[in-house]
Scaffold this active site. Structure first.
Site, mmCIF file in Angstrom:
data_model
loop_
_atom_site.group_PDB
_atom_site.id
_atom_site.type_symbol
_atom_site.label_atom_id
_atom_site.label_comp_id
_atom_site.label_asym_id
_atom_site.label_seq_id
_atom_site.Cartn_x
_atom_site.Cartn_y
_atom_site.Cartn_z
ATOM 1 N N GLY A 31 -4.260 67.903 19.889
ATOM 2 C CA GLY A 31 -4.801 67.735 21.230
ATOM 3 C C GLY A 31 -3.921 68.300 22.318
ATOM 4 N N ARG A 32 -2.611 68.347 22.073
ATOM 5 C CA ARG A 32 -1.682 68.923 23.049
ATOM 6 C C ARG A 32 -0.821 70.018 22.433
ATOM 7 N NH1 ARG A 32 2.173 65.045 24.975
ATOM 8 N NH2 ARG A 32 1.553 63.739 23.250
ATOM 9 N N LYS A 67 3.869 72.395 22.849
ATOM 10 C CA LYS A 67 3.314 71.063 23.082
ATOM 11 C C LYS A 67 3.213 70.850 24.589
ATOM 12 C CE LYS A 67 3.702 66.215 21.746
ATOM 13 N NZ LYS A 67 4.470 65.222 20.955
ATOM 14 N N ASP A 83 -6.260 66.366 28.973
ATOM 15 C CA ASP A 83 -6.032 67.687 29.568
ATOM 16 C C ASP A 83 -5.101 68.581 28.752
ATOM 17 O OD1 ASP A 83 -3.530 66.554 30.010
ATOM 18 O OD2 ASP A 83 -3.854 66.243 32.152
ATOM 19 N N ARG A 135 8.278 73.316 19.845
ATOM 20 C CA ARG A 135 8.898 72.679 18.684
ATOM 21 C C ARG A 135 8.654 73.527 17.448
ATOM 22 N NH1 ARG A 135 5.159 67.203 17.980
ATOM 23 N NH2 ARG A 135 3.161 68.230 17.617
ATOM 24 N N ARG A 141 0.031 67.498 8.038
ATOM 25 C CA ARG A 141 0.108 66.037 8.075
ATOM 26 C C ARG A 141 -0.801 65.413 7.011
ATOM 27 N NH1 ARG A 141 0.841 65.047 13.966
ATOM 28 N NH2 ARG A 141 1.255 67.060 14.908
ATOM 29 N N ASP A 143 -1.972 60.336 10.972
ATOM 30 C CA ASP A 143 -1.951 61.680 11.540
ATOM 31 C C ASP A 143 -0.580 62.034 12.094
ATOM 32 O OD1 ASP A 143 -3.201 59.575 13.353
ATOM 33 O OD2 ASP A 143 -2.592 61.037 14.851
ATOM 34 N N ASP A 147 6.228 64.049 15.725
ATOM 35 C CA ASP A 147 5.547 63.408 16.855
ATOM 36 C C ASP A 147 6.388 62.305 17.491
ATOM 37 O OD1 ASP A 147 3.460 65.114 16.745
ATOM 38 O OD2 ASP A 147 2.052 63.745 15.819
#
Length: 513
Positions: free
Chosen positions: A100-101, A121, A133, A191, A198, A268, A278
């Site tokens: 999502g990011r 990211k 967003d 990163r 995952r 995830d 993450d």
């Protein structure tokens, strides 16, 4: 930087959505969607990891490379994409998720043949942003940049950070989910990892009954990241699962060794390569507490508390086992492997504690010793890292009461100090059973117990400085985290000041970023 060497083997091997549409939507029967980063007009470099850039094959940074670090004006060879995956979040099936990011630039191979994936990211929305967003704020980006590098230098498998930059725009976030959103400075972090695959990637393919894609994804992962697996047919996938279990157990033990609490161990957020991935509402532990969770979203249940991380890893592996069952087709094998996880984990955990205490080997009576130690740590609210640092410095001449008095987050009266004295007596009696020398025991302890950990209050101070245009704290923390087993800055090896106890971002955090 030599970004012309970046390639996209993942999207060459799997079906994808090439529509370059950032709108949130389901993307069935594909593993990725092409998407361009948002682009930012006024980026500003905050930090660049020159050593990592050289190591992975990108070379030295030049001013013109700033555009790449935020996803602007990309060369033709870079075809960017986000991957789709699913997952269990806080124990519940969440269906299709995805990057999502995060937006992948692709992969680079250095001169030694090592492969590294590169990922932005915070560079904009993707089809998997779930009405968000796709941006990231400064605080979360600084935390990921510094903590992933801190974990690397502690010797723990992890993703790493290449760069940190302001985007030049403000982002609206509600940091504590309490109805008080405010604008924060936007940032992008790059990163890197050998792979960002995952548990959730495999869960998605299995849930959609895309078994051909599931098998191809497993084959791709084994071929590229598990060279030790040489078997074939169903046995190959059994070996694959066993290896993931072992890597995951070893990672959990390493987290326990240094007092790292991930905070949001959804499936995830679990790497099939056994990497820490993450960095959200994580924390290094201050006062020892098996029930500590840094994530306000995890309250009051504390599913992801420090002491539960091994148990949750096993639960997550059960979900991966369900996903891989169509390939393995052996329920008894999966059940036995998962049951053996607990045995392997606890033995490895106790072996780790032996090294932290300087014991030559694990003995039967050590189980009671460790239980008594945990009880003492929790009752007296002793700082996890500082306790072991003081233990390393303890000699026969040490005044135990004075030596450990300032390691607690509560005032220690004579009764409580007497408990520490009694414990040290039992510790010395246990050391007498060692077959190794005192020098060898101390060397083992010094390798297992960091002198510096990246505490949340230090990160908070660093973020505040950077937001006001200063970098002195950033540079200081970077040097300290690169040398965690040395006491370079004694003032940084201290308890969390009481002033920070109830400040958001110091003791507790949310998933907001």
């Amino acid at each position: 930087m030599n970004i012309e060497r970046i390639r996209q083997p993942f999207i060459e091997n799997f079906p994808g959505d090439f529509s370059n549409n950032p709108m949130q939507r389901n993307t069935p029967k594909v593993l990725f969607a092409t998407i361009n980063p948002a682009g930012f007009d006024k980026p500003e470099l905050i930090a660049f990891n020159e050593a990592l850039s050289q190591e992975i094959g990108l070379g030295k940074f030049e001013d013109k490379d700033l555009n790449f670090l935020v996803g602007n004006n990309l060369p033709d060879n870079v075809r960017t994409y986000a991957t789709a995956y699913a997952g269990h979040q806080f124990g519940n099936w969440a269906g299709q998720l995805g990057d999502g990011r995060a937006i992948l630039a692709g992969e680079i191979i250095n001169e030694a043949g090592k492969k590294t994936e590169i990922q932005w990211k915070g560079a904009g929305a993707t089809p998997y942003s779930r009405h968000a967003d796709g941006r990231a704020v400064l605080r979360s980006s600084v935390r990921e940049y510094l903590m992933s590098e801190a974990m690397y230098h502690l010797g723990i498998p992890t993703t790493r950070a290449l760069s940190l930059a302001f985007t030049g725009e403000d982002v609206m976030r509600d940091i504590m989910y309490n109805g008080n959103p405010k604008l924060e400075k936007g940032a992008v972090v790059i990163r890197t990892a050998e792979s960002f695959l995952r548990f959730g990637h495999f869960e998605l393919m299995s849930a959609q009954r895309e078994y051909n894609n599931l098998q191809e994804l497993a084959d791709f992962t084994i071929e590229n990241y598990y060279p030790e697996i040489t078997s074939s047919d169903h046995q190959k996938y059994k070996d694959f699962f066993e290896n993931i279990c072992t890597r995951t157990a070893n990672l959990m033990v390493e987290w326990f060794r240094v007092g790292f609490v991930h905070g949001v161990m959804n499936t995830d957020n679990m790497s099939v390569l056994g990497l820490t991935i993450d960095y959200g509402p994580y924390s290094m532990m201050d006062e020892y507490d098996l029930n500590f969770t840094p994530n306000t979203t995890d309250l009051p249940g504390r599913r992801y508390a420090f002491g539960k991380q091994g148990q949750i890893a096993q639960w997550n592996l059960w979900q991966l086992a369900n996903a891989l069952h169509p390939l393995i087709k052996d329920e008894k094998f999966l059940e036995n492997t998962l049951n053996n996880f607990g045995t392997y984990f606890w033995e490895a955990h106790d072996q780790m504690l032996c090294k932290k205490f300087g014991f030559d080997q694990l003995r039967q009576e050590d189980e009671d010793f460790f239980t008594n130690w945990q009880g003492l740590m929790q009752e007296l609210q002793l700082d996890y890292t500082l306790f072991f640092n003081q233990l390393v410095k303890t000699t026969q001449e040490t005044n135990i009461s004075e030596h450990f008095r300032d390691v607690s987050y509560i005032i220690l009266n004579e009764e409580k100090l007497a408990k520490i004295n009694n414990f040290i007596k039992s510790y010395r009696s246990r050391l007498e059973l060692n077959s190794i020398s005192q020098k060898e025991s101390l060397a083992m302890m010094e390798k297992s117990n960091p002198k510096f950990i990246l505490r949340n209050y230090l990160l908070y101070e660093c973020i505040e400085e950077i937001s006001h245009g200063k970098k002195e704290m950033l540079e200081k923390l970077t040097k300290a985290l690169e040398n965690p087993y040395q006491e370079i800055y004694p003032e940084l090896a201290a308890k969390r000041p009481s002033d920070y106890n109830n400040i958001a971002g110091c003791s507790t955090l949310s998933c907001s970023s």
